[in-house]
Design an enzyme around this catalytic site. Structure first.
Site, short mmCIF file in Angstrom:
data_model
loop_
_atom_site.label_atom_id
_atom_site.label_comp_id
_atom_site.label_asym_id
_atom_site.label_seq_id
_atom_site.Cartn_x
_atom_site.Cartn_y
_atom_site.Cartn_z
N THR A 1 0.83 -1.21 0.00
CA THR A 1 0.00 0.00 0.00
C THR A 1 0.86 1.25 0.00
O THR A 1 0.65 2.18 -0.79
CB THR A 1 -0.92 0.01 1.23
OG1 THR A 1 -1.73 -1.17 1.22
CG2 THR A 1 -1.81 1.24 1.23
N THR A 2 1.87 1.28 0.89
CA THR A 2 2.75 2.45 0.98
C THR A 2 3.58 2.61 -0.28
O THR A 2 4.00 3.72 -0.61
CB THR A 2 3.66 2.31 2.22
OG1 THR A 2 2.85 2.00 3.36
CG2 THR A 2 4.44 3.58 2.49
N TYR B 1 -13.13 -4.95 -3.74
CA TYR B 1 -14.25 -4.61 -4.62
C TYR B 1 -15.20 -5.78 -4.85
O TYR B 1 -16.40 -5.64 -4.71
CB TYR B 1 -13.75 -4.06 -5.97
CG TYR B 1 -14.87 -3.52 -6.83
CD1 TYR B 1 -15.37 -2.25 -6.60
CD2 TYR B 1 -15.43 -4.28 -7.86
CE1 TYR B 1 -16.42 -1.75 -7.37
CE2 TYR B 1 -16.46 -3.79 -8.63
CZ TYR B 1 -16.96 -2.53 -8.38
OH TYR B 1 -18.00 -2.04 -9.13
N TYR C 1 -2.97 -10.18 3.93
CA TYR C 1 -3.01 -8.76 4.30
C TYR C 1 -4.48 -8.36 4.41
O TYR C 1 -5.19 -8.30 3.41
CB TYR C 1 -2.26 -7.94 3.25
CG TYR C 1 -2.24 -6.44 3.45
CD1 TYR C 1 -2.55 -5.84 4.67
CD2 TYR C 1 -1.87 -5.61 2.40
CE1 TYR C 1 -2.51 -4.47 4.82
CE2 TYR C 1 -1.81 -4.23 2.54
CZ TYR C 1 -2.14 -3.67 3.76
OH TYR C 1 -2.10 -2.30 3.91
N ARG D 1 -9.68 -0.26 3.27
CA ARG D 1 -9.34 -0.07 1.86
C ARG D 1 -10.06 -1.06 0.95
O ARG D 1 -10.46 -0.72 -0.16
CB ARG D 1 -7.83 -0.18 1.64
CG ARG D 1 -7.05 1.01 2.17
CD ARG D 1 -5.58 0.86 1.83
NE ARG D 1 -4.80 1.97 2.31
CZ ARG D 1 -4.49 3.07 1.60
NH1 ARG D 1 -4.92 3.19 0.37
NH2 ARG D 1 -3.76 4.03 2.13
N LYS E 1 -0.85 -9.91 8.08
CA LYS E 1 -0.69 -8.51 8.45
C LYS E 1 -2.10 -7.99 8.73
O LYS E 1 -2.90 -7.82 7.81
CB LYS E 1 -0.04 -7.71 7.31
CG LYS E 1 0.03 -6.20 7.59
CD LYS E 1 0.52 -5.42 6.39
CE LYS E 1 0.50 -3.92 6.69
NZ LYS E 1 0.92 -3.11 5.52
N ILE F 1 4.45 -4.47 10.22
CA ILE F 1 4.80 -4.02 8.86
C ILE F 1 4.44 -2.55 8.83
O ILE F 1 3.26 -2.19 8.85
CB ILE F 1 4.09 -4.85 7.79
CG1 ILE F 1 4.52 -6.31 7.89
CG2 ILE F 1 4.40 -4.30 6.40
CD1 ILE F 1 3.84 -7.26 6.91
#
Length: 289
Positions: free
Chosen positions: A47-48, A110, A136, A141, A164, A206
């Site tokens: 993501t980052t 989604y 994850y 999100r 995570k 993380i």
């Protein structure tokens, strides 16, 4: 007992850009900076790292160059999640071929699959590769919160290393620990919950903030793992003002901007994300100056 894939702090690294292209030489500098400051594990294209706006070719090149540079000094975890199982399998296999040590696979977003389809999604990916897979879970999100029952079933798959967990429900950590064997690791996906997660049996974090504060983040995680919760809590408190700044706008907008204060101009985020608002820039600038 099987050893955890890693313990302590793993940095979810930003992806540096130069004129809208991936700045691979600067990527190597970022990895070197992490290694020299005590980090032995990084996530690329998470993501980052702006995974949604990276092409598959860019991701594979990130993994290849990252591992070639890091060698045995630092584990490279490749972000290979997708809301298409077929796509996630193809990217995961490519990451493995590029030298990635492990995979970080975000919940399929989604589509909103049910528990059984989530299980089959991760089972299919894990069976397609030989390297470890980290689930994850980040429901804010993805729109999907993976149930503990799915973790329980997946914990029987040999190369699924753990999760995570970046849900807001801190009680979910203990539910996972109760339902799954010790070999199924839990890593915090929230920088503001590192010490509580480790206190409930988590193996580390993380982290976003470790892009800027690798030494302090690693020290916090290691102190908690050693049972020194006074030191760990003190470090968590010291990091909180920066953590709050980094999540004052959607990640990775603030951390990408703040990297200049660590000596790295990583460029702006790719659209649809942009620079921080002028007000948030001022708050970040005031923190570092």
């Amino acid at each position: 007992m099987q050893q955890p894939l890693f313990t302590g702090a793993c940095t979810a690294l930003v992806t540096p850009f130069l004129d809208h292209a991936v700045n691979y030489p600067l990527l190597e500098q970022l990895i070197g900076h992490q290694i020299s400051n005590g980090i032995r594990c990084v996530v690329l294209a998470g993501t980052t790292g702006e995974s949604p706006v990276l092409s598959d070719m860019e991701k594979i090149e990130l993994f290849r160059r990252g591992k070639k540079y890091a060698g045995d000094e630092c584990m490279i975890i490749a972000g290979t999640g997708s809301n298409s199982t077929e796509h996630a399998i193809a990217l995961s296999r490519a990451a493995e071929s590029a030298g990635a040590d492990a995979l970080l696979v975000v919940a399929p977003y989604y589509n909103k699959g049910n528990a059984e389809s989530l299980y089959l999604h991760y089972l299919s990916i894990a069976k397609a590769v030989r390297i470890p897979v980290i689930i994850y879970n980040v429901p804010t999100r993805t729109g999907v919160d993976i149930p503990v029952s799915v973790y329980q079933k997946l914990s029987a798959i040999p190369n699924i290393a753990g999760v995570k967990e970046a849900s807001a429900d801190i009680t979910k950590i203990i539910k996972i620990r109760c339902a799954c064997p010790d070999s199924f690791c839990v890593w915090s996906g929230n920088d503001d919950q590192v010490v509580p997660v480790i206190s409930m049996g988590g193996q580390g974090v993380i982290s976003v903030v470790s892009n800027l504060e690798p030494v302090k983040t690693q020290a916090m995680a290691q102190a908690a793992l050693a049972g020194d919760f006074d030191t760990a809590a003190s470090l968590q408190c010291q990091l909180m003002p920066l953590i709050e700044l980094l999540f004052g706008e959607v990640n990775p907008i603030p951390v990408k901007y703040a990297m200049r204060y660590a000596g790295f101009d990583c460029g702006s985020c790719r659209l649809p994300l942009g620079p921080p608002s002028p007000e948030h820039m001022k708050r970040i600038d005031a923190y570092f100056t």
